[in-house]
Write a protein that holds these residues in place. Structure first.
Motif, PDB file in Angstrom:
ATOM      1  N   THR A  96      75.971  19.489 -93.080  1.00  0.00           N
ATOM      2  CA  THR A  96      76.148  20.853 -93.574  1.00  0.00           C
ATOM      3  C   THR A  96      77.271  20.939 -94.596  1.00  0.00           C
ATOM      4  OG1 THR A  96      75.569  21.486 -91.301  1.00  0.00           O
ATOM      5  CG2 THR A  96      76.185  23.242 -92.809  1.00  0.00           C
ATOM      6  N   LEU A  97      78.335  20.171 -94.406  1.00  0.00           N
ATOM      7  CA  LEU A  97      79.452  20.199 -95.353  1.00  0.00           C
ATOM      8  C   LEU A  97      79.001  19.744 -96.733  1.00  0.00           C
ATOM      9  CD1 LEU A  97      82.289  18.695 -93.118  1.00  0.00           C
ATOM     10  CD2 LEU A  97      81.916  21.097 -93.668  1.00  0.00           C
ATOM     11  N   GLU A  98      78.102  18.784 -96.777  1.00  0.00           N
ATOM     12  CA  GLU A  98      77.642  18.233 -98.052  1.00  0.00           C
ATOM     13  C   GLU A  98      76.730  19.199 -98.790  1.00  0.00           C
ATOM     14  OE1 GLU A  98      77.467  13.748 -96.121  1.00  0.00           O
ATOM     15  OE2 GLU A  98      75.784  15.134 -95.992  1.00  0.00           O
ATOM     16  N   LEU A  99      76.128  20.123 -98.059  1.00  0.00           N
ATOM     17  CA  LEU A  99      75.219  21.097 -98.664  1.00  0.00           C
ATOM     18  C   LEU A  99      75.913  22.416 -98.967  1.00  0.00           C
ATOM     19  CD1 LEU A  99      72.193  20.422 -96.304  1.00  0.00           C
ATOM     20  CD2 LEU A  99      72.260  19.921 -98.753  1.00  0.00           C
ATOM     21  N   SER A 100      77.165  22.573 -98.486  1.00  0.00           N
ATOM     22  CA  SER A 100      77.878  23.831 -98.646  1.00  0.00           C
ATOM     23  C   SER A 100      78.618  23.896 -99.976  1.00  0.00           C
ATOM     24  CB  SER A 100      78.880  24.001 -97.494  1.00  0.00           C
ATOM     25  OG  SER A 100      79.693  25.129 -97.694  1.00  0.00           O
ATOM     26  N   GLU A 101      78.725  25.103-100.533  1.00  0.00           N
ATOM     27  CA  GLU A 101      79.487  25.291-101.762  1.00  0.00           C
ATOM     28  C   GLU A 101      80.981  25.118-101.515  1.00  0.00           C
ATOM     29  OE1 GLU A 101      78.565  29.044-103.454  1.00  0.00           O
ATOM     30  OE2 GLU A 101      76.454  28.568-103.848  1.00  0.00           O
ATOM     31  N   SER A 102      81.437  25.427-100.309  1.00  0.00           N
ATOM     32  CA  SER A 102      82.859  25.314 -99.974  1.00  0.00           C
ATOM     33  C   SER A 102      83.011  24.652 -98.609  1.00  0.00           C
ATOM     34  CB  SER A 102      83.529  26.703 -99.977  1.00  0.00           C
ATOM     35  OG  SER A 102      84.897  26.600 -99.633  1.00  0.00           O
ATOM     36  N   PRO A 103      83.035  23.314 -98.553  1.00  0.00           N
ATOM     37  CA  PRO A 103      83.160  22.631 -97.257  1.00  0.00           C
ATOM     38  C   PRO A 103      84.472  22.938 -96.548  1.00  0.00           C
ATOM     39  CG  PRO A 103      83.359  21.078 -99.082  1.00  0.00           C
ATOM     40  CD  PRO A 103      82.894  22.366 -99.674  1.00  0.00           C
ATOM     41  N   HIS A 104      85.570  23.150 -97.310  1.00  0.00           N
ATOM     42  CA  HIS A 104      86.851  23.472 -96.675  1.00  0.00           C
ATOM     43  C   HIS A 104      86.757  24.787 -95.911  1.00  0.00           C
ATOM     44  CE1 HIS A 104      87.844  20.861-100.110  1.00  0.00           C
ATOM     45  NE2 HIS A 104      88.821  20.403 -99.348  1.00  0.00           N
ATOM     46  N   ALA A 105      86.149  25.793 -96.545  1.00  0.00           N
ATOM     47  CA  ALA A 105      86.028  27.103 -95.897  1.00  0.00           C
ATOM     48  C   ALA A 105      85.162  27.010 -94.645  1.00  0.00           C
ATOM     49  CB  ALA A 105      85.440  28.111 -96.881  1.00  0.00           C
ATOM     50  N   LEU A 106      84.117  26.213 -94.698  1.00  0.00           N
ATOM     51  CA  LEU A 106      83.253  26.059 -93.533  1.00  0.00           C
ATOM     52  C   LEU A 106      83.987  25.371 -92.386  1.00  0.00           C
ATOM     53  CD1 LEU A 106      80.554  26.308 -92.129  1.00  0.00           C
ATOM     54  CD2 LEU A 106      79.790  24.252 -93.328  1.00  0.00           C
ATOM     55  N   LEU A 107      84.811  24.394 -92.697  1.00  0.00           N
ATOM     56  CA  LEU A 107      85.606  23.744 -91.650  1.00  0.00           C
ATOM     57  C   LEU A 107      86.612  24.709 -91.033  1.00  0.00           C
ATOM     58  CD1 LEU A 107      86.483  20.109 -92.812  1.00  0.00           C
ATOM     59  CD2 LEU A 107      85.095  20.816 -90.864  1.00  0.00           C
ATOM     60  N   ARG A 108      87.243  25.524 -91.859  1.00  0.00           N
ATOM     61  CA  ARG A 108      88.195  26.504 -91.328  1.00  0.00           C
ATOM     62  C   ARG A 108      87.498  27.505 -90.415  1.00  0.00           C
ATOM     63  NH1 ARG A 108      90.301  26.224 -96.669  1.00  0.00           N
ATOM     64  NH2 ARG A 108      89.145  28.117 -97.248  1.00  0.00           N
ATOM     65  N   GLU A 109      86.306  27.919 -90.811  1.00  0.00           N
ATOM     66  CA  GLU A 109      85.556  28.850 -89.977  1.00  0.00           C
ATOM     67  C   GLU A 109      85.109  28.184 -88.672  1.00  0.00           C
ATOM     68  OE1 GLU A 109      84.323  32.499 -90.563  1.00  0.00           O
ATOM     69  OE2 GLU A 109      86.385  31.915 -90.961  1.00  0.00           O
ATOM     70  N   SER A 110      84.747  26.921 -88.740  1.00  0.00           N
ATOM     71  CA  SER A 110      84.383  26.196 -87.526  1.00  0.00           C
ATOM     72  C   SER A 110      85.562  26.115 -86.577  1.00  0.00           C
ATOM     73  CB  SER A 110      83.886  24.789 -87.882  1.00  0.00           C
ATOM     74  OG  SER A 110      82.747  24.841 -88.717  1.00  0.00           O
ATOM     75  N   ASP A 111      86.747  25.894 -87.110  1.00  0.00           N
ATOM     76  CA  ASP A 111      87.959  25.871 -86.301  1.00  0.00           C
ATOM     77  C   ASP A 111      88.219  27.238 -85.673  1.00  0.00           C
ATOM     78  OD1 ASP A 111      90.602  24.967 -85.352  1.00  0.00           O
ATOM     79  OD2 ASP A 111      91.374  26.226 -86.972  1.00  0.00           O
ATOM     80  N   ARG A 112      87.975  28.289 -86.427  1.00  0.00           N
ATOM     81  CA  ARG A 112      88.230  29.652 -85.928  1.00  0.00           C
ATOM     82  C   ARG A 112      87.334  30.007 -84.748  1.00  0.00           C
ATOM     83  NH1 ARG A 112      85.778  34.389 -86.372  1.00  0.00           N
ATOM     84  NH2 ARG A 112      84.267  33.639 -87.912  1.00  0.00           N
ATOM     85  N   ILE A 113      86.069  29.663 -84.832  1.00  0.00           N
ATOM     86  CA  ILE A 113      85.139  30.086 -83.790  1.00  0.00           C
ATOM     87  C   ILE A 113      85.167  29.174 -82.568  1.00  0.00           C
ATOM     88  CG2 ILE A 113      83.644  31.136 -85.521  1.00  0.00           C
ATOM     89  CD1 ILE A 113      81.735  28.795 -85.214  1.00  0.00           C
TER      90      ILE A 113
END
Length: 247
Positions: A96-113
């Protein structure tokens, strides 16, 4: 709908089937040790039934990041997931990170949830070797639609900044990046190659756990309770002395 057709076509090739089969085996082993209430897969890599059946949590859901993720329970933006904070026991990111426009933001959101001590499982393609070369030479990325190939060491650094402990990294998909796999392009045993030839892997699975440091509050000195002397055990440090006059 060119992108979904191309992605589906890749899974129909010998290479796509081999890659997905290896991922299912490894993810199933990883999820055998993951329990809790909520499991969330972000991204529809491989389809809805490729990984969700292996989750051992009470509930499991697929979150799509776009209309291309068929079978998703709900769709959300990667930079702002429509998921409550501290509500998920395990997050799974299959490429999913490789397909995302912003992998950093997705990781931060994963950490949040993720809840305290929650698990994060990431699948990624190795950007070095022939896999990385084919990705660079492909007009639309390789496999189709991939924006990035993230190095395992870089992903480790990102997760360290987010206070994750990386528990394991498993290389897999030891084969040449050609859809029609020939005998020269693969090994008789993936597990044998995984053990003895990890540098030839085309993909990796990273497992991490969210680390939460519990702090013990320290009271200010003026709020600390005074110690009481228990009969004969504590001697006062100062005494008022009386001077007697000389006669």
């Amino acid at each position: 709908m060119e992108a979904p057709t191309a992605a589906t076509a890749w899974f129909a090739t010998a290479l796509g089937r081999r890659c997905l089969a290896n991922e299912q085996r490894l993810v199933r082993q990883a999820l055998d040790r993951v329990f809790g209430e909520q499991f969330l897969q972000i991204g529809g890599w491989g389809g809805r039934d490729a990984f969700l059946p292996y989750a051992r949590t009470q509930r499991k859901s697929l979150l799509g990041l776009g209309a291309d993720d068929a079978g998703a329970d709900f769709v959300s933006a990667a930079a702002q997931l429509s998921v409550a904070t501290d509500s998920i026991d395990a997050v799974f990111l299959p490429h999913t990170l490789e397909l995302s426009e912003s992998p950093h933001a997705l990781l931060r959101e994963s950490d949040r949830i993720l809840r305290a001590d929650g698990h994060l499982i990431v699948l990624g393609f190795v950007p070095s070797g022939l896999w990385g070369l084919r990705h660079l030479l492909s007009r639309d990325g390789y496999p189709h639609g991939h924006r990035y190939m993230i190095r395992e060491r870089r992903l480790r650094d990102w997760l360290t900044l987010l206070s994750f402990d990386v528990e394991s990294v498993t290389p897999y998909c030891h084969t040449l990046p050609f859809e029609q796999i020939r005998r020269l392009g693969t090994f008789p045993s993936e597990r044998w190659a995984q053990r003895w030839l990890p540098f030839l892997a085309g993909s990796y699975m990273l497992c991490a756990q969210k680390r939460v440091q519990r702090l013990t509050p320290i009271r200010p000195a003026w709020k600390r309770p005074r110690l009481r002397a228990v009969g004969g055990l504590v001697e006062p440090t100062t005494r008022a002395s009386r001077t007697r006059g000389c006669g």
